[in-house]
Design an enzyme around this catalytic site. Structure first.
Site, PDB file in Angstrom:
ATOM      1  CD  GLN A  71       5.591   2.247 -85.429  1.00 25.42           C
ATOM      2  OE1 GLN A  71       5.125   1.828 -86.496  1.00 25.42           O
ATOM      3  NE2 GLN A  71       5.821   1.473 -84.377  1.00 25.42           N
ATOM      4  CG  HIS A 117       4.789   4.633 -91.153  1.00 26.19           C
ATOM      5  ND1 HIS A 117       5.490   3.525 -90.720  1.00 26.19           N
ATOM      6  CD2 HIS A 117       3.700   4.719 -90.356  1.00 26.19           C
ATOM      7  CE1 HIS A 117       4.839   2.969 -89.711  1.00 26.19           C
ATOM      8  NE2 HIS A 117       3.756   3.679 -89.475  1.00 26.19           N
ATOM      9  CD  GLU A 133      -0.009   3.491 -88.975  1.00 28.25           C
ATOM     10  OE1 GLU A 133       0.052   3.606 -87.744  1.00 28.25           O
ATOM     11  OE2 GLU A 133       0.725   2.721 -89.632  1.00 28.25           O
ATOM     12  CG  HIS A 165       2.522   6.980 -84.990  1.00 30.10           C
ATOM     13  ND1 HIS A 165       3.156   7.202 -86.199  1.00 30.10           N
ATOM     14  CD2 HIS A 165       2.167   5.666 -85.007  1.00 30.10           C
ATOM     15  CE1 HIS A 165       3.160   6.091 -86.919  1.00 30.10           C
ATOM     16  NE2 HIS A 165       2.578   5.127 -86.199  1.00 30.10           N
ATOM     17  NE  ARG A 224      10.716  -0.805 -84.865  1.00 27.16           N
ATOM     18  CZ  ARG A 224      10.722  -1.500 -85.996  1.00 27.16           C
ATOM     19  NH1 ARG A 224      11.712  -1.305 -86.859  1.00 27.16           N
ATOM     20  NH2 ARG A 224       9.768  -2.363 -86.266  1.00 27.16           N
TER      21      ARG A 224
END
Length: 417
Positions: free
Chosen positions: A98, A100, A135, A265, A284
């Site tokens: 996935q 972001h 993140e 990742h 994804r």
């Protein structure tokens, strides 16, 4: 200042032992426990309990008095919402590949899908809000991940090591252009291969990996072992091939990764503490039966080659606090070890930074005390919420060994007063 009880997310890839063990509950748990959330996410807000035993959700607490809870600076930048989500993550199986979006991509994509009339819960929806999702993951146990496109020259060496005739055309694409453009071309080709081609190519690659590993010493042993594990779980998924392009990273406890926008990742196995901007936007790229929007994924992905060092956040140590430094404005994460005996680490630490904070205990017991009230006891698997209008606190180890994580919104210096 209020005690927080986290929300368990029972995804299929989770562990039946890790989170339960941290919480002091029997193992194995009845169902896989993948994540323990501490935050105010609408899909799973933590329960917060005050000193008199009154309970509400952290989401309701913030909604009732957003400025008191978050502070003027955080509300001014992110609105009346907690901009981060803190988790204990326990992976027993690989998560999906996935990436972001950036803040700009998220805002544009959210507006575009709203204009198309897509339902908020539509399976084909990519953007469920207008926020980006940087993140950080900090290993609690040994932790393995795939993250970022590795140096293409190393990938060429890996593909040559396999000696698979069916790979030769693809190997040539990257060998002839060992840069981000070559990576984009090869990834795009693999992710769009017809299922009939995948059905023959993936088994050939897996058979070759078995042969290379059986032959003895191999520079890419960890990569090939991961390839076999993914191929067994997803034998007809092009994400198995895409995994060959990524850095295979092993973290020891306390080591971390920072994943910014566009970084492809997948977490493979292990327990860690994860903090992210409070968003549900995920594109994804494989290793999943869920919706994959290839054109949108390709718009979001960053194919710039990176190394593990590029993905490791800088660390600053201040007394007992190990701070993981990133450019994210929504959060800052740190790891603190205390020793109730005072022999190896400090037995207490004080915090006075403004803005909202969550302290999540991973090991041992702490007592958190402010100038205006008695101590609150926080055990492993619990957390404590400290709002902007709470007074400064002192955290004291109430057991011999204590490990906890501190999540906060990094208030700019000019806003601290």
């Amino acid at each position: 200042m209020k005690l927080l009880e986290g929300v368990v997310r029972p995804y299929a890839w989770g562990s039946r032992t890790s989170i339960a063990t941290i919480r002091g509950l029997p193992t194995p748990s009845p169902h896989p426990e993948a994540e323990l959330w501490f935050g105010a996410h609408p899909a799973g807000p933590s329960t917060c309990v005050d000193g008199s035993g009154q309970a509400t959700t952290l989401l309701a607490e913030i909604d009732a008095h957003p400025t008191d809870a978050l502070g003027e600076s955080a509300v001014g930048e992110f609105g009346p919402r907690l901009p981060f989500l803190l988790k204990i993550l326990a992976a027993n199986e690989a998560l999906s590949l996935q990436a972001h979006p950036s803040a700009e991509q998220a805002a544009e994509g959210y507006a575009r899908e709203n204009a198309l009339g897509l339902a908020a819960d539509a399976p084909e929806r990519n953007y469920r809000d207008g926020w980006h999702k940087p993140e950080v993951i900090v290993a609690v146990t040994e932790f393995d991940a795939l993250a970022g496109f590795r140096d293409p020259r190393q990938t060429v060496d890996l593909l040559r090591e396999l000696q698979v005739a069916e790979l030769d055309p693809y190997l040539g694409m990257l060998a002839g252009q060992p840069d981000s453009n070559g990576l984009r071309a090869l990834f795009t080709t693999w992710i769009t291969l017809p299922e009939a081609v995948i059905a023959t190519l993936v088994p050939a690659v897996l058979d070759a990996a078995v042969g290379v590993l059986a032959a003895g010493d191999c520079e890419f042993r960890a990569e090939l072992q991961t390839l076999l594990e993914l191929g067994e779980a997803y034998p007809r998924d092009p994400g198995v091939l895409a995994a060959l392009l990524l850095n295979r990273i092993h973290l020891e406890p306390g080591e971390a990764l920072f994943l910014s926008a566009g970084n492809l990742h997948a977490y493979l196995q292990g327990t860690g503490v994860e903090i992210m901007a409070n968003s549900d936007n995920v594109l994804r790229g494989g290793l999943t039966p869920k919706h994959i929007d290839v054109p949108e994924l390709l718009r979001v992905l960053d194919f710039t080659p990176v190394s593990r060092d590029d993905l490791s956040p800088a660390v600053r140590t201040v007394n007992a606090e190990r701070i993981y430094l990133t450019p994210a404005r929504e959060f800052r994460l740190s790891r603190i070890e205390l020793d109730g005996t005072g022999l190896h680490h400090a037995s207490s630490i004080s915090f006075d930074m403004p803005g909202p904070q969550i302290l999540a205990v991973l090991r041992g017991i702490v007592e958190v005390r402010s100038a205006t009230g008695g101590p609150t006891t926080v055990r492993a698997g619990q957390a404590i919420w400290i709002s902007d209008d709470d007074p400064d606190v002192v955290v004291r180890a109430a057991s011999a060994k204590v490990t906890f994580f501190r999540a906060l919104v990094p208030v700019p210096h000019h806003a601290r007063g």
